[in-house]
Motif scaffolding. Structure first.
Motif, PDB file in Angstrom:
ATOM      1  N   UNK A 160      22.268  -3.993 -55.794  1.00 23.22           N
ATOM      2  CA  UNK A 160      21.976  -4.048 -57.231  1.00 23.22           C
ATOM      3  C   UNK A 160      20.807  -3.138 -57.597  1.00 23.22           C
ATOM      4  N   UNK A 161      19.778  -3.096 -56.751  1.00 21.35           N
ATOM      5  CA  UNK A 161      18.620  -2.237 -57.019  1.00 21.35           C
ATOM      6  C   UNK A 161      19.012  -0.772 -56.999  1.00 21.35           C
ATOM      7  N   UNK A 162      19.937  -0.410 -56.108  1.00 18.12           N
ATOM      8  CA  UNK A 162      20.420   0.972 -56.055  1.00 18.12           C
ATOM      9  C   UNK A 162      21.090   1.361 -57.363  1.00 18.12           C
ATOM     10  N   UNK A 163      21.924   0.457 -57.903  1.00 20.37           N
ATOM     11  CA  UNK A 163      22.602   0.729 -59.179  1.00 20.37           C
ATOM     12  C   UNK A 163      21.584   0.877 -60.308  1.00 20.37           C
ATOM     13  N   UNK A 164      20.570   0.011 -60.332  1.00 15.28           N
ATOM     14  CA  UNK A 164      19.519   0.111 -61.346  1.00 15.28           C
ATOM     15  C   UNK A 164      18.789   1.446 -61.248  1.00 15.28           C
ATOM     16  N   UNK A 165      18.495   1.864 -60.028  1.00 12.36           N
ATOM     17  CA  UNK A 165      17.763   3.114 -59.818  1.00 12.36           C
ATOM     18  C   UNK A 165      18.604   4.324 -60.197  1.00 12.36           C
ATOM     19  N   UNK A 166      19.885   4.273 -59.840  1.00 16.12           N
ATOM     20  CA  UNK A 166      20.780   5.398 -60.126  1.00 16.12           C
ATOM     21  C   UNK A 166      20.899   5.674 -61.619  1.00 16.12           C
ATOM     22  N   UNK A 167      20.869   4.612 -62.431  1.00 17.55           N
ATOM     23  CA  UNK A 167      21.132   4.773 -63.865  1.00 17.55           C
ATOM     24  C   UNK A 167      19.970   4.310 -64.741  1.00 17.55           C
ATOM     25  N   UNK A 168      18.779   4.187 -64.148  1.00 20.36           N
ATOM     26  CA  UNK A 168      17.554   3.861 -64.895  1.00 20.36           C
ATOM     27  C   UNK A 168      17.726   2.615 -65.764  1.00 20.36           C
ATOM     28  N   UNK A 169      18.181   1.535 -65.137  1.00 22.03           N
ATOM     29  CA  UNK A 169      18.451   0.293 -65.868  1.00 22.03           C
ATOM     30  C   UNK A 169      17.341  -0.741 -65.696  1.00 22.03           C
ATOM     31  N   UNK A 170      16.214  -0.330 -65.151  1.00 18.38           N
ATOM     32  CA  UNK A 170      15.122  -1.281 -64.941  1.00 18.38           C
ATOM     33  C   UNK A 170      15.490  -2.281 -63.862  1.00 18.38           C
ATOM     34  N   UNK A 171      15.650  -3.566 -64.268  1.00 15.28           N
ATOM     35  CA  UNK A 171      16.078  -4.592 -63.309  1.00 15.28           C
ATOM     36  C   UNK A 171      17.270  -5.390 -63.851  1.00 15.28           C
ATOM     37  N   UNK A 172      18.008  -4.787 -64.787  1.00 13.22           N
ATOM     38  CA  UNK A 172      19.150  -5.490 -65.408  1.00 13.22           C
ATOM     39  C   UNK A 172      20.165  -5.950 -64.360  1.00 13.22           C
ATOM     40  N   UNK A 173      20.578  -5.022 -63.529  1.00 13.89           N
ATOM     41  CA  UNK A 173      21.602  -5.323 -62.521  1.00 13.89           C
ATOM     42  C   UNK A 173      21.073  -6.313 -61.495  1.00 13.89           C
ATOM     43  N   UNK A 174      19.851  -6.099 -61.055  1.00 17.44           N
ATOM     44  CA  UNK A 174      19.242  -6.977 -60.049  1.00 17.44           C
ATOM     45  C   UNK A 174      19.110  -8.405 -60.554  1.00 17.44           C
ATOM     46  N   UNK A 175      18.646  -8.568 -61.777  1.00 16.22           N
ATOM     47  CA  UNK A 175      18.480  -9.916 -62.343  1.00 16.22           C
ATOM     48  C   UNK A 175      19.809 -10.666 -62.383  1.00 16.22           C
ATOM     49  N   UNK A 176      20.845  -9.984 -62.839  1.00 18.31           N
ATOM     50  CA  UNK A 176      22.168 -10.618 -62.932  1.00 18.31           C
ATOM     51  C   UNK A 176      22.717 -10.917 -61.537  1.00 18.31           C
ATOM     52  N   UNK A 177      22.609  -9.936 -60.631  1.00 14.16           N
ATOM     53  CA  UNK A 177      23.175 -10.090 -59.289  1.00 14.16           C
ATOM     54  C   UNK A 177      22.528 -11.241 -58.526  1.00 14.16           C
ATOM     55  N   UNK A 178      21.206 -11.337 -58.588  1.00 13.36           N
ATOM     56  CA  UNK A 178      20.503 -12.386 -57.850  1.00 13.36           C
ATOM     57  C   UNK A 178      20.844 -13.771 -58.408  1.00 13.36           C
ATOM     58  N   UNK A 179      20.957 -13.881 -59.722  1.00 13.34           N
ATOM     59  CA  UNK A 179      21.296 -15.172 -60.321  1.00 13.34           C
ATOM     60  C   UNK A 179      22.701 -15.610 -59.914  1.00 13.34           C
ATOM     61  N   UNK A 180      23.644 -14.668 -59.948  1.00 16.46           N
ATOM     62  CA  UNK A 180      25.011 -14.980 -59.509  1.00 16.46           C
ATOM     63  C   UNK A 180      25.009 -15.372 -58.031  1.00 16.46           C
ATOM     64  N   UNK A 181      24.236 -14.636 -57.225  1.00 14.91           N
ATOM     65  CA  UNK A 181      24.181 -14.910 -55.788  1.00 14.91           C
ATOM     66  C   UNK A 181      23.599 -16.287 -55.509  1.00 14.91           C
ATOM     67  N   UNK A 182      22.575 -16.676 -56.239  1.00 15.72           N
ATOM     68  CA  UNK A 182      21.973 -17.996 -56.033  1.00 15.72           C
ATOM     69  C   UNK A 182      22.927 -19.109 -56.457  1.00 15.72           C
TER      70      UNK A 182
END
Length: 261
Positions: A118-140
């Motif tokens: 998720x962090x890679x996707x955020x970094x690739x497209x300058x999304x801050x932590x949007x992808x990471x926040x969603x991914x971690x919540x789904x994972x938990x």
């Protein structure tokens, strides 16, 4: 509960699929029961954490645990490397991390690899932590499936032992007590935050838990025969690969059906 609701159909479907595949591999005689269980649980829920939780419940030995973890981490590495490129090829939004976050949180095995992907996707497209926040919540949300799975495994083991060995085993002997500790810790955190305690207070406990997990995994490694591990790796690796492909495919199909992709 609020954030995980949207991903729940995907989570339930991927967990069911992985466990069914592992069960069929065991029933067909291709893979031993403990390995099939550990790879199935690790693939479907949360990688090494699920394996570490389920192993004592089914009385798996160190070699079986190490073998299952090596299989899971092999596909974790593949996911972390390949999924960002796969997501771009498939057509995930590059202006919003919502869809890819659900994909990463549902399809990648271990929490650490979910974070990397998720962090890679955020970094690739300058999304801050949007992808990471969603991914971690789904994972938990997905990780909570450890509780019913371990309880189910404990019940099956107790029933089989009572029927086959004519030896009575109490549920107290094999009950996964980490579940009770998990609930207590969650309640303490929730109540403390509601009373105004700063979230930073809990950071040392997170670091300490990671330290103990690393120590436990290292201890398992020191007790494992690497030659024996490599010789018996092919079938568990194949099972992990089938689970990996099935989980990825089902996640993408359901995201399309649900209008997330």
């Amino acid at each position: 509960l609020k954030t995980g609701r949207q991903s729940l159909p995907i989570i339930l479907s991927t967990i069911s699929t992985s466990l069914i595949i592992a069960y069929l591999a065991y029933k067909s005689g291709l893979i031993k029961g403990h390995i099939a269980t550990l790879v199935g649980v690790g693939s479907s829920i949360c990688g090494s954490s699920a394996i570490a939780a389920a192993a004592p419940v089914i009385d798996a030995d160190e070699d079986e645990i190490a073998q299952a973890i090596s299989v899971i981490f092999f596909f974790n590495i593949l996911a972390a490397i390949l999924f960002p490129s796969l997501g771009r090829m498939i057509g995930f939004s590059t202006t919003d991390g919502h869809a890819f976050g659900i994909f990463a949180g549902s399809a990648v095995n271990d929490t650490s690899s979910v974070t990397a992907c998720a962090s890679t996707w955020d970094t690739m497209y300058n999304l801050g932590s949007q992808t990471l926040d969603k991914a971690v919540t789904v994972k938990l949300t997905r990780t909570l499936a450890i509780i019913p799975i371990c309880l189910g495994l404990a019940f099956i083991r107790m029933r089989n032992a009572n029927q086959e060995d004519n030896k009575k085993i109490s549920i107290i002997q094999i009950f996964p007590f980490f579940i009770i500790y998990f609930i207590l810790a969650s309640l303490i955190t929730t109540i403390a935050l509601a009373k105004g305690v700063n979230i930073e207070f809990f950071k040392p406990f997170k670091y300490l838990s990671k330290f103990f997990i690393v120590m436990a995994m290292s201890a398992i490694g020191f007790n494992s025969d690497i030659v024996k591990l490599l010789k018996s790796e092919a079938r568990p690796l194949a099972l992990g690969g089938v689970c990996f492909i099935a989980i990825t495919s089902i996640t993408l199909i359901l995201q399309k059906v649900l209008g997330i992709l």
